[in-house]
Write a protein that holds these residues in place. Structure first.
Motif, PDB file in Angstrom:
ATOM      1  N   THR A 221       0.825  -1.209   0.000  1.00 30.61           N
ATOM      2  CA  THR A 221       0.000   0.000   0.000  1.00 30.61           C
ATOM      3  C   THR A 221       0.860   1.260   0.000  1.00 30.61           C
ATOM      4  O   THR A 221       0.590   2.210  -0.742  1.00 30.61           O
ATOM      5  CB  THR A 221      -0.935   0.011   1.228  1.00 30.61           C
ATOM      6  OG1 THR A 221      -1.862  -1.066   1.105  1.00 30.61           O
ATOM      7  CG2 THR A 221      -1.707   1.314   1.321  1.00 30.61           C
ATOM      8  N   LYS A 222       1.892   1.291   0.822  1.00 31.43           N
ATOM      9  CA  LYS A 222       2.752   2.465   0.858  1.00 31.43           C
ATOM     10  C   LYS A 222       3.494   2.630  -0.466  1.00 31.43           C
ATOM     11  O   LYS A 222       3.677   3.758  -0.959  1.00 31.43           O
ATOM     12  CB  LYS A 222       3.747   2.366   2.016  1.00 31.43           C
ATOM     13  CG  LYS A 222       4.541   3.658   2.209  1.00 31.43           C
ATOM     14  CD  LYS A 222       5.335   3.655   3.503  1.00 31.43           C
ATOM     15  CE  LYS A 222       6.036   4.993   3.698  1.00 31.43           C
ATOM     16  NZ  LYS A 222       6.808   5.043   4.947  1.00 31.43           N
ATOM     17  N   PHE A 223       3.914   1.528  -1.063  1.00 28.21           N
ATOM     18  CA  PHE A 223       4.579   1.602  -2.361  1.00 28.21           C
ATOM     19  C   PHE A 223       3.634   2.170  -3.415  1.00 28.21           C
ATOM     20  O   PHE A 223       4.023   3.011  -4.231  1.00 28.21           O
ATOM     21  CB  PHE A 223       5.069   0.213  -2.773  1.00 28.21           C
ATOM     22  CG  PHE A 223       5.978   0.222  -3.970  1.00 28.21           C
ATOM     23  CD1 PHE A 223       7.294   0.632  -3.856  1.00 28.21           C
ATOM     24  CD2 PHE A 223       5.513  -0.192  -5.212  1.00 28.21           C
ATOM     25  CE1 PHE A 223       8.144   0.651  -4.964  1.00 28.21           C
ATOM     26  CE2 PHE A 223       6.352  -0.185  -6.327  1.00 28.21           C
ATOM     27  CZ  PHE A 223       7.664   0.236  -6.199  1.00 28.21           C
ATOM     28  N   ASP A 224       2.365   1.719  -3.374  1.00 29.15           N
ATOM     29  CA  ASP A 224       1.353   2.236  -4.307  1.00 29.15           C
ATOM     30  C   ASP A 224       1.088   3.718  -4.073  1.00 29.15           C
ATOM     31  O   ASP A 224       1.071   4.524  -5.007  1.00 29.15           O
ATOM     32  CB  ASP A 224       0.035   1.474  -4.145  1.00 29.15           C
ATOM     33  CG  ASP A 224       0.096   0.065  -4.700  1.00 29.15           C
ATOM     34  OD1 ASP A 224       1.094  -0.273  -5.371  1.00 29.15           O
ATOM     35  OD2 ASP A 224      -0.853  -0.701  -4.457  1.00 29.15           O
ATOM     36  N   GLN A 225       0.836   4.066  -2.791  1.00 23.60           N
ATOM     37  CA  GLN A 225       0.379   5.412  -2.458  1.00 23.60           C
ATOM     38  C   GLN A 225       1.471   6.470  -2.596  1.00 23.60           C
ATOM     39  O   GLN A 225       1.170   7.618  -2.937  1.00 23.60           O
ATOM     40  CB  GLN A 225      -0.160   5.439  -1.026  1.00 23.60           C
ATOM     41  CG  GLN A 225      -1.469   4.709  -0.838  1.00 23.60           C
ATOM     42  CD  GLN A 225      -1.950   4.758   0.601  1.00 23.60           C
ATOM     43  OE1 GLN A 225      -1.215   5.129   1.517  1.00 23.60           O
ATOM     44  NE2 GLN A 225      -3.199   4.379   0.822  1.00 23.60           N
ATOM     45  N   GLU A 226       2.698   6.103  -2.310  1.00 22.55           N
ATOM     46  CA  GLU A 226       3.758   7.103  -2.278  1.00 22.55           C
ATOM     47  C   GLU A 226       4.703   7.026  -3.482  1.00 22.55           C
ATOM     48  O   GLU A 226       4.998   8.047  -4.100  1.00 22.55           O
ATOM     49  CB  GLU A 226       4.556   6.988  -0.972  1.00 22.55           C
ATOM     50  CG  GLU A 226       3.692   7.265   0.260  1.00 22.55           C
ATOM     51  CD  GLU A 226       4.479   7.237   1.555  1.00 22.55           C
ATOM     52  OE1 GLU A 226       5.728   7.265   1.494  1.00 22.55           O
ATOM     53  OE2 GLU A 226       3.849   7.185   2.618  1.00 22.55           O
ATOM     54  N   ILE A 227       5.142   5.834  -3.828  1.00 20.54           N
ATOM     55  CA  ILE A 227       6.156   5.723  -4.876  1.00 20.54           C
ATOM     56  C   ILE A 227       5.528   5.693  -6.275  1.00 20.54           C
ATOM     57  O   ILE A 227       5.871   6.505  -7.138  1.00 20.54           O
ATOM     58  CB  ILE A 227       7.043   4.496  -4.625  1.00 20.54           C
ATOM     59  CG1 ILE A 227       7.803   4.690  -3.306  1.00 20.54           C
ATOM     60  CG2 ILE A 227       8.017   4.280  -5.786  1.00 20.54           C
ATOM     61  CD1 ILE A 227       8.607   3.508  -2.858  1.00 20.54           C
ATOM     62  N   ILE A 228       4.597   4.774  -6.486  1.00 14.02           N
ATOM     63  CA  ILE A 228       3.978   4.704  -7.815  1.00 14.02           C
ATOM     64  C   ILE A 228       3.165   5.956  -8.115  1.00 14.02           C
ATOM     65  O   ILE A 228       3.215   6.491  -9.237  1.00 14.02           O
ATOM     66  CB  ILE A 228       3.094   3.436  -7.924  1.00 14.02           C
ATOM     67  CG1 ILE A 228       3.988   2.188  -7.982  1.00 14.02           C
ATOM     68  CG2 ILE A 228       2.193   3.512  -9.148  1.00 14.02           C
ATOM     69  CD1 ILE A 228       3.224   0.890  -8.126  1.00 14.02           C
ATOM     70  N   LYS A 229       2.438   6.435  -7.130  1.00 20.69           N
ATOM     71  CA  LYS A 229       1.617   7.635  -7.342  1.00 20.69           C
ATOM     72  C   LYS A 229       2.475   8.821  -7.776  1.00 20.69           C
ATOM     73  O   LYS A 229       2.125   9.553  -8.716  1.00 20.69           O
ATOM     74  CB  LYS A 229       0.860   7.972  -6.061  1.00 20.69           C
ATOM     75  CG  LYS A 229      -0.084   9.161  -6.191  1.00 20.69           C
ATOM     76  CD  LYS A 229      -0.827   9.407  -4.888  1.00 20.69           C
ATOM     77  CE  LYS A 229      -1.763  10.603  -5.011  1.00 20.69           C
ATOM     78  NZ  LYS A 229      -2.493  10.855  -3.730  1.00 20.69           N
ATOM     79  N   GLU A 230       3.599   9.026  -7.112  1.00 20.39           N
ATOM     80  CA  GLU A 230       4.486  10.139  -7.461  1.00 20.39           C
ATOM     81  C   GLU A 230       5.203   9.886  -8.787  1.00 20.39           C
ATOM     82  O   GLU A 230       5.445  10.813  -9.558  1.00 20.39           O
ATOM     83  CB  GLU A 230       5.507  10.369  -6.336  1.00 20.39           C
ATOM     84  CG  GLU A 230       4.899  10.903  -5.049  1.00 20.39           C
ATOM     85  CD  GLU A 230       4.124  12.207  -5.275  1.00 20.39           C
ATOM     86  OE1 GLU A 230       4.678  13.110  -5.937  1.00 20.39           O
ATOM     87  OE2 GLU A 230       2.971  12.297  -4.808  1.00 20.39           O
ATOM     88  N   PHE A 231       5.520   8.624  -9.050  1.00 22.46           N
ATOM     89  CA  PHE A 231       6.203   8.271 -10.291  1.00 22.46           C
ATOM     90  C   PHE A 231       5.336   8.610 -11.498  1.00 22.46           C
ATOM     91  O   PHE A 231       5.823   9.088 -12.528  1.00 22.46           O
ATOM     92  CB  PHE A 231       6.557   6.779 -10.291  1.00 22.46           C
ATOM     93  CG  PHE A 231       7.570   6.395 -11.320  1.00 22.46           C
ATOM     94  CD1 PHE A 231       8.926   6.481 -11.052  1.00 22.46           C
ATOM     95  CD2 PHE A 231       7.169   5.938 -12.568  1.00 22.46           C
ATOM     96  CE1 PHE A 231       9.872   6.123 -12.013  1.00 22.46           C
ATOM     97  CE2 PHE A 231       8.107   5.573 -13.537  1.00 22.46           C
ATOM     98  CZ  PHE A 231       9.463   5.671 -13.255  1.00 22.46           C
ATOM     99  N   LYS A 232       4.042   8.378 -11.347  1.00 18.77           N
ATOM    100  CA  LYS A 232       3.110   8.652 -12.448  1.00 18.77           C
ATOM    101  C   LYS A 232       3.004  10.151 -12.754  1.00 18.77           C
ATOM    102  O   LYS A 232       2.576  10.530 -13.846  1.00 18.77           O
ATOM    103  CB  LYS A 232       1.727   8.092 -12.117  1.00 18.77           C
ATOM    104  CG  LYS A 232       1.620   6.580 -12.203  1.00 18.77           C
ATOM    105  CD  LYS A 232       0.210   6.117 -11.887  1.00 18.77           C
ATOM    106  CE  LYS A 232       0.057   4.615 -12.050  1.00 18.77           C
ATOM    107  NZ  LYS A 232      -1.323   4.149 -11.745  1.00 18.77           N
TER     108      LYS A 232
END
Length: 501
Positions: A344-355
């Motif tokens: 969840t943290k990877f989705d919410q913080e890393i992938i979200k910002e990467f996009k």
């Protein structure tokens, strides 16, 4: 004179008979014949089956505390209408001893209201605490105080909480305070009602830790609610967060009294991690759950002849297997320590910002170091010497999943295998955790619940009662017996207004 004495004896006999019929039956059950427990802790690891417990133990390289309890049993989990249960039906069974249909809270399959062990404890003057790492109106905690036809009626559940008069609610937040979700008729602000009914609402750690006995009724949730009103995964928590163990310890401090208490403590995010097939998150939350049980054990050591601690799961989730064909008979649980954040943290913080990055930078090569930092998987090196180094086909799998995530795909796909594989989760994150889990020697067969039995453990007063093989409804009745209650399904004489919804 003789007639007067006889009349007094008759009157006394009638009073005694009335008192015995009105009071809970004490120590009269064939399930348990000793003195009733004054303090009862009932722990539920949501989604925590046998493999979840075994995986956590293997990861730590030592027994979980709950696995060292003297009483160990196996418990079946099926619902009234389905072999594979959901949390609503299972929690209703664990709370009341009554089978019901999936999705139903605090009612039998005919929608007749059943009483819970928590309500029965409160009726006889004991204090009650309900704690969960997910939202406090989620299915498992709700089954101890609410009576509604659907677990999705969060607004009605929130009002049931406000009207429960229970002494302590802690963990996650409330999902529909104002009745904004579809399918419900707004009944006013449930949080305002809770405050009007005497609840002190605390939402930060400093104020929570400062609470002292005499604070009155408490409704508290962690300041950071990571997803769907839930506490963050234990591996994502910081010192600013309240752990499940701290919620348990504070409830003990506030509720300790001469009449005793009943507490239900749920480790709800074990289940959520297993739904996403995130082995490390599931293991860390199982350990956090075990640490909450340790707080109850500390209390029991001060009251050994008055305390009962029961630990169970409501069902298994994910079809977790301790073994993966790709590793044959090898297990490398230490590999999971390389994962630093939950899915969840990877989705919410890393992938979200990467996009959000410029299109020219949204490349897999720029994602690779972020994967290595968060999960320990390496894209360079000798895969024969270092298990964390990805093989060429594994790197290709991640690249494909990355493309799907960046294109916005989740559960919709023309390929039914990938549709089933990723569900509503980010394809890249799920592929990462699968590869990592497989390298550790863990496999998954499902993204949903399974019908396998779960382990029940117990220590303290009446613990021997929980040995053996039995159903989750029997587990409720065993708990009632140890509490000094008649071990049966209790029906409410007049159903609550909320039960009609």
């Amino acid at each position: 004179m003789k007639r007067t004495v006889s009349n007094k004896i008759l009157a006394l006999a009638i009073l005694v008979a009335f008192a015995l019929s009105a009071a809970p039956a004490l120590a009269s059950s064939p399930l348990y014949k000793g003195s009733p427990a004054k303090y009862v802790f009932f722990f539920i690891g949501d989604g925590m089956g046998i493999p979840q417990r075994a995986a956590a133990s293997a990861f730590m390289n030592k027994k979980l505390l709950i696995d060292s309890f003297p009483a160990q049993g196996l418990t079946t989990t099926f619902a009234a209408d389905r072999f594979i249960t959901d949390s609503a039906a299972s929690a209703t069974a664990l709370a009341s001893g009554c089978k019901t249909d999936c999705g139903v809270i605090g009612l039998d399959a005919q929608f007749k209201q059943v009483k819970t062990v928590a309500e029965l404890a409160k009726e006889r003057g004991q204090k009650v605490a309900i704690i969960s790492s997910v939202s406090i109106d989620h299915a498992t905690p709700a089954a101890y105080y609410a009576h509604v036809k659907s677990r999705n009626f969060y607004h009605y559940i929130d009002h049931a909480l406000a009207e429960s008069n229970f002494d302590f609610f802690g963990g996650g937040g409330l999902k529909d305070i104002k009745g904004k979700r579809k399918g419900v008729e707004p009944k006013g602000n449930a949080l305002d009602k809770a405050k009007a009914n005497g609840y002190k609402v605390v939402t930060n750690k400093k104020d929570f830790m400062a609470l002292k006995p005499g604070a009155g009724k408490v409704l508290s949730w962690n300041q950071w609610l990571q997803d769907s009103g839930a506490m963050p995964y234990s591996m994502d928590q910081t010192d600013k967060d309240i752990s499940l163990a701290q919620f348990t310890a504070k409830a003990i401090e506030l509720l300790d009294n001469e009449k005793g208490f009943f507490m239900m403590i749920e480790g709800g995010k074990i289940d959520w991690a297993c739904h996403a097939n995130d082995g490390a998150a599931a293991i860390h939350n199982t350990i956090a759950f075990d640490q909450a049980v340790a707080e109850a054990v500390k209390f029991m050591q001060k009251h050994p002849k008055e305390t009962a601690i029961i630990v169970t799961g409501d069902h298994e989730c994910g079809g977790l297997t301790l073994g993966f064909a790709g590793t044959k008979y090898d297990s490398n649980f230490n590999i999971l320590a390389s994962q630093k954040v939950s899915f969840t943290k990877f989705d919410q913080e890393i992938i979200k910002e990467f996009k959000k990055m410029p299109a020219s930078k949204v490349k897999f090569d720029n994602m690779m170091p972020l994967i290595t930092k968060s999960f320990g998987l390496k894209f360079e090196g000798d895969s024969e010497k270092d298990k964390m180094v990805l093989k060429s086909h594994e790197a290709a799998m991640l690249r494909h999943a990355f493309m799907r995530t960046m294109s916005g795909e989740t559960e919709t796909s023309d390929d039914p295998t990938t549709s089933l594989l990723y569900g509503g989760y980010e394809p890249l994150t799920v592929q990462i955790t699968h590869l990592l889990n497989n390298k550790a020697g863990l496999g998954w067969t499902s993204y949903a619940h399974t019908g396998t039995p779960v382990t029940t453990s117990a220590i303290g007063v009446g613990s021997v009662t929980f040995n053996g093989y039995y159903d989750n409804t029997d587990l409720a009745k065993k708990t009632m017996a140890v509490m000094g209650l008649s071990p049966k399904v209790f029906y409410a004489a007049t159903p609550l207004k909320l039960a009609a919804q």
